[in-house]
Write an enzyme that holds these catalytic residues in place. Structure first.
Site, short mmCIF file in Angstrom:
data_model
loop_
_atom_site.label_atom_id
_atom_site.label_comp_id
_atom_site.label_asym_id
_atom_site.label_seq_id
_atom_site.Cartn_x
_atom_site.Cartn_y
_atom_site.Cartn_z
N GLY A 115 -5.00 10.87 -8.88
CA GLY A 115 -3.76 10.36 -8.30
C GLY A 115 -3.59 8.87 -8.43
N GLY A 116 -2.86 8.28 -7.46
CA GLY A 116 -2.48 6.88 -7.53
C GLY A 116 -3.65 5.92 -7.53
N GLY A 126 -15.37 1.36 -0.05
CA GLY A 126 -14.04 0.86 -0.32
C GLY A 126 -13.75 -0.51 0.28
N GLY A 152 -10.74 12.63 -8.72
CA GLY A 152 -9.34 12.43 -8.36
C GLY A 152 -8.52 11.97 -9.54
N ASN A 155 0.52 -3.18 -6.33
CA ASN A 155 0.10 -3.41 -4.95
C ASN A 155 0.37 -4.85 -4.53
OD1 ASN A 155 -1.94 -4.83 -6.35
ND2 ASN A 155 -3.46 -4.36 -4.76
N LYS A 201 3.85 1.78 -3.45
CA LYS A 201 3.37 1.09 -4.66
C LYS A 201 4.25 1.36 -5.87
CE LYS A 201 -1.52 0.70 -3.44
NZ LYS A 201 -2.91 0.93 -3.87
N THR A 255 0.84 -1.18 0.00
CA THR A 255 0.00 0.00 0.00
C THR A 255 0.88 1.24 0.00
OG1 THR A 255 -1.90 1.04 1.08
CG2 THR A 255 -0.24 0.06 2.52
#
Length: 280
Positions: free
Chosen positions: A139-140, A246, A137, A96, A75, A71
């Protein structure tokens, strides 16, 4: 036969790497899987690990370690460290999952399995006919979400983000024939939300404070699972839309890891029950 008080001989190990890591629920999922299958010689733990520490920790891991879940913030380091990389991990740009192989370590990304599984639970058969998505979003976490949406047949994606990352994401989406556009939080969020058939939020709840009502006009997968429900999903539910959290993504991404580490089919129901019990 072993004496009932004897400690099992742990011959196989796996662990989750990240920082901070004490909050991770991955051990609950994996250890529940081992218990369900009677795999008493397996153990899954947490290891505090920054990106800089990953090469030393993984490279120095004993032969009993079959794999690592990874995590943030490690990553990207996992992808760089690996001796072998799956196509999807390379396309997504992060890993991951690290699996021990005869030649070293293989990097994979099962986060996209998590997204796909969660979307399947959210939309059911409607997922196959869904074409327009809104992703919050850039991002990652957005990268595996975008990859999974493209693989599911989504052809039109709007990305809401504070900065335009078109150049970074074009190689991920354009080969799949996806038309995508960036919009800031100062754009017409209500129109973007209403035009979407599904919404995936990949940001902390604080990132959308004040925008929840405008963004809550389609079924929503919110990658946050604690605390749950999020203000965004509460707003969507009030508008009559289904939501999923999630924790569903977390479970689905763990199944593939379990199978790559152990070579056995994941006992999904037992793993999911253990995760949901821990959240209650």
């Amino acid at each position: 036969m072993s004496h009932p008080l004897e400690i099992p001989d742990i011959r196989h190990r796996a662990a989750v790497l990240g920082s901070p890591i004490t909050h991770s629920r991955s051990p609950i999922l994996h250890n529940a899987g081992y218990e369900a299958l009677g795999m008493d010689d397996w153990e899954y733990s947490r290891i505090e690990c920054t990106a800089e520490q990953l090469p030393e920790i993984v490279g120095g891991a004993g032969a009993e370690f079959a794999g690592f879940s990874v995590t943030m913030p490690a990553k990207f380091a996992a992808l760089e460290f690996a001796d072998e990389v799956t196509d999807r991990a390379r396309q997504i740009g992060s890993a991951n999952t690290l699996v021990r192989t005869a030649g070293g370590w293989r990097a994979d990304n099962t986060d996209c399995d998590g997204i796909t599984g969660a979307l399947g639970e959210l939309l059911g058969d409607r997922l196959a006919g869904t074409r327009h998505a809104l992703v919050i979003g850039g991002g990652g976490t957005a990268r595996p979400a975008l990859w999974a949406l493209a693989q599911a047949g989504i052809t039109d994606i709007t990305v809401i983000n504070r900065s335009d990352r078109s150049a970074e994401l074009a190689p991920l989406l354009e080969p799949a024939g996806v038309e995508f556009r960036f919009a800031g939080f100062d754009s017409d969020l209500l129109a973007a939300s209403r035009a979407a058939e599904v919404i995936v939020s990949t940001v902390p709840s604080a990132a959308v404070v004040g925008h929840e009502q405008a963004l809550a006009h389609a079924p929503i997968l919110d990658v946050i699972y604690e605390p749950w429900p999020t203000p965004l999903t509460v707003a969507a539910a009030a508008n009559g839309h289904l939501t999923v959290g999630g924790h569903v993504m977390l479970a689905h991404q763990a199944y593939g890891q379990f199978e790559q580490f152990t070579g056995r089919s994941a006992p999904r129901e037992a793993m999911r029950r253990a995760l949901e019990a821990s959240l209650r």
